[in-house]
Scaffold this active site. Structure first.
Site, PDB file in Angstrom:
ATOM      1  N   GLY A 200       0.807  -1.218   0.000  1.00 11.07           N
ATOM      2  CA  GLY A 200       0.000   0.000   0.000  1.00 11.07           C
ATOM      3  C   GLY A 200       0.840   1.267   0.000  1.00 11.07           C
ATOM      4  N   HIS A 201       0.150   2.397  -0.025  1.00  9.70           N
ATOM      5  CA  HIS A 201       0.852   3.678  -0.054  1.00  9.70           C
ATOM      6  C   HIS A 201       1.676   3.891   1.208  1.00  9.70           C
ATOM      7  CE1 HIS A 201      -3.350   5.597   0.942  1.00  9.70           C
ATOM      8  NE2 HIS A 201      -3.044   4.671   1.793  1.00  9.70           N
ATOM      9  N   ASN A 202       2.884   4.365   0.994  1.00 10.34           N
ATOM     10  CA  ASN A 202       3.794   4.724   2.091  1.00 10.34           C
ATOM     11  C   ASN A 202       4.279   3.541   2.917  1.00 10.34           C
ATOM     12  OD1 ASN A 202       1.741   7.321   1.813  1.00 10.34           O
ATOM     13  ND2 ASN A 202       3.888   7.842   1.985  1.00 10.34           N
TER      14      ASN A 202
END
Lengths: 337, 337, 337
Positions: free
Chosen positions: A237-239
């Site tokens: 996922g993001h980050n």
């Protein structure tokens, strides 16, 4: 390709036992050794196969050598030496520099003259591709993507705008790097999309499996450190941030802003919730569910293996009544005070 | 792009606290605010960061304002205002109408003159693409696909014959819409394929993640209603129907003929069996397994989190003996009558 | 396409009840039958719908016939006859031989003159494509791939070097066959890649779903036998072997060197560990976790379904204390001796 056993010993740094003149031209499985082949045993459970092998040579530890009449390479790490031998006998193809006339490359993209770009691959404006890269057909490198030296993209890989990939990294077919993270906020009567402004930065010596997807950061980047190995069908996922030399097996999914330490081993089908942090040297058994951070190295598990279905139904019936069972124990304890 | 704080207040409808003249040119994370940046806090847990932030402005609720000396946008929904500000400061690229000479478009396809079709994308006979669409390289739109206005297909998306996508919808790379559903019937000595005659209909303002697959219906269509947000690596089966404004996180898989209501939130790694119906406003915790329909709104869960592996082995040992444990409790109860 | 009911009876081998002259031009769902349509009922649970259907004809077992005034096809296997009727009414498109001028085909590739190769598909050196194959846009067939006769590749399929696909097999979009297996060995301070020297061999009459990945063998091949049906988003590891007529539902993941017997049914979201062997005729409930071999045919399960979250929290609390609960039972038993 073929080598004498003595040459293989020299090139891999392994010890030699028995005749060094034997010609080896292929690797094989311990159960399937034929003349000309070399096999390995790293687990004492399999040493019993040593005496019956038809392989011309074996790769074993010194400890196993007394059981073994076959010429051998001796090493503390038979599987590693076997891998080196396999690579010597089956060298990777040399990357022949070439730009397919059916590749579509922006005028201002910088493709090193030693790179290979195959048909129906699209390289957009501002992209750079380093020395010795090999990009198979059907890949798309969006604007301003940077690819280091010696990196291999198999067919139909997508890399989103501005993402960065290091050196000697391998991306398998269908991998998608840099799609938008999954960020929405409810606003009166519908979801509003949270702009995903970050990028993905992938280090050196990384391997990323087929049909795996790694989302770009929302603010700041998603990061995969050097030496990380990621299997097929995985979702980052993001980050998310994956520490050096961590491995992640198939179908494992990470939510957003997950931090995994160095030298972790994540089994297949693992799920990790938002914002979870996992320290270095953690092993997660396959199918683990992790909703809270893990601060101590070690091995963790929490999954029920299959049993025969009627047995499972009885167990499940009691699981659903555990609250009541506990009350019955409590009642008995009161009576027995 | 940059705005004064007063301009941002006006454009987002937020209240203004402190100087409106401050120039804001980027968004940042609360822990990483620098001069020129604006950050947000929506959770009172993080208000302690407000007094130390180096950001030039913050987005907070009115309730938090008394703790805060920094110029601020005031709103009931800081995350939504932050998203709007992020979009103002980082506007989406304008779609420049263009047909790549390396796109392959059937003569009878209808592509709006304001759309953008990039290289190595293939658009087959009978397809229509609406105004302002942007179709990245490597996409394939099979016969008679209909795409509404303002819709974005990232690279390497596949849309099968006859499928329909609405307006302002986003499909991320590697998504496959309209593959055959998984339908077979055993017939004497082999499986017979059940023809998959339906299509997929995707509404407006939908987002579909990377490497997600949505199968066509067997008879009748698979339907994704307006405002649905679907993450990466997801599987929707034939004849599934997802209600408006439902979100589905990564690796979740739905079997066939599943009906999900409106405004549901499905966590990651959820599995849902054939023919299950889930009513509106249901939240499924990540990794949930749903074999029976859910008729009451609410939150549901049923997954075991990881523990240290030796502890888990002891627990698992008792789970496997629950049937026997229950009998032992029963025996004690009889003795204690 | 349309047929009389008598023609359908004859072509499918079903018995005829009532008028054979009725014209049938489409299939429908039992709840949605209109004039001109034919529906089926295979489950006695649904026979109550028979009397109210507006369909022109029904497909039922002989046993159901006395309940039914509608003209009917009679058969032991209504779903199979329905599938055949559906295919008669909706015949597969004839493969029109064609090589798109936008396909990129190596000079020494052998593409049968009756095959169809669409735009932006890349066929490398040494590949052979059999009679009547249909390869959609965006596919990549790497060197020396062999495709049998009558096989269908939907768009954006990737087949890695040297892999072999049989006859009348279907590969859905985004499938990746022959990426490297996930093999690494720790060597002092980093992982060393284990060369993945094998291939993938897929039999006849196989179906492989969208965005599924099947890795090549490390030594020796990964094998999918005839008649196997594999859904979307599935992962097969290196050297897996799937026996004839086994079906595998979405999101199921197999580690390496897994052997699955014939006629097995693997539900969705199943996970199977390295080196596990599963005998013939095993059914695994969806979401099963299999770490040990299964030697007896039968049905197996081990997954907890969702319950309302507060109830689950109480249950989970007791699961975590099972070790202690068992001790309390033991203590009570000692007191009650």
């Amino acid at each position: 390709m073929q080598y004498t056993l003595a040459e293989l010993a020299e090139k891999t740094g392994a010890g030699l036992s028995g005749s060094g003149d034997i010609i080896i031209d292929r690797v094989a499985d311990i159960n399937d050794g034929q003349q000309g082949s070399i096999v390995f045993v790293s687990n004492s459970k399999y040493t019993r196969f040593l005496k019956d092998t038809n392989a011309s040579a074996v790769i074993i530890t010194e400890k196993m050598a007394h059981n073994c009449g076959t010429p051998a390479l001796l090493t503390d790490n038979p599987r590693a030496v076997f891998s080196r031998v396999a690579l010597l006998l089956n060298p990777l193809p040399v990357v022949e520099p070439w730009i397919s006339p059916h590749a579509v490359i922006a005028d201002d993209a910088e493709v090193d003259s030693s790179a290979r770009i195959e048909a129906c691959t699209v390289i957009q404006s501002g992209v750079s591709v380093g020395a010795g890269c090999w990009i198979s057909p059907g890949c798309v490198l969006e604007k301003n993507v940077k690819i280091g030296a010696g990196t291999r993209l198999f067919a139909n890989v997508t890399i989103g705008e501005g993402c960065v990939v290091g050196n000697n990294t391998i991306l398998h077919s269908g991998a998608v790097i840099g799609a938008d993270g999954f960020g929405f906020v409810w606003d009166k009567d519908a979801y509003l999309k949270v702009p995903q402004l970050g990028s993905v930065r992938i280090g050196n010596d990384v391997e990323i499996g087929a049909n795996t997807s790694i989302d770009r950061g929302a603010i700041g980047d998603t990061i995969v450190d050097d030496g990380v190995k990621i299997d097929n069908q995985i979702q980052l996922g993001h980050n998310d941030h994956i520490g050096e030399h961590t491995t992640i097996s198939g179908h494992t999914g990470l939510s957003g802003s997950v931090k995994i330490g160095k030298n972790c081993v994540l089994g297949g089908g693992v799920g990790i919730g938002d914002n979870v942090e996992i320290t270095d040297n953690v092993v997660l058994a396959g199918r683990s569910n992790v909703a809270k951070s893990i601060t101590e190295p070690g091995m963790y598990a929490g999954v029920i293996p299959v049993v025969e279905v009627r047995k499972w139904r009885r167990i499940l019936g009691w699981i659903k009544q555990l609250d009541e069972l506990a009350k019955r124990i409590k009642a008995l304890e009161l009576k027995n005070k």
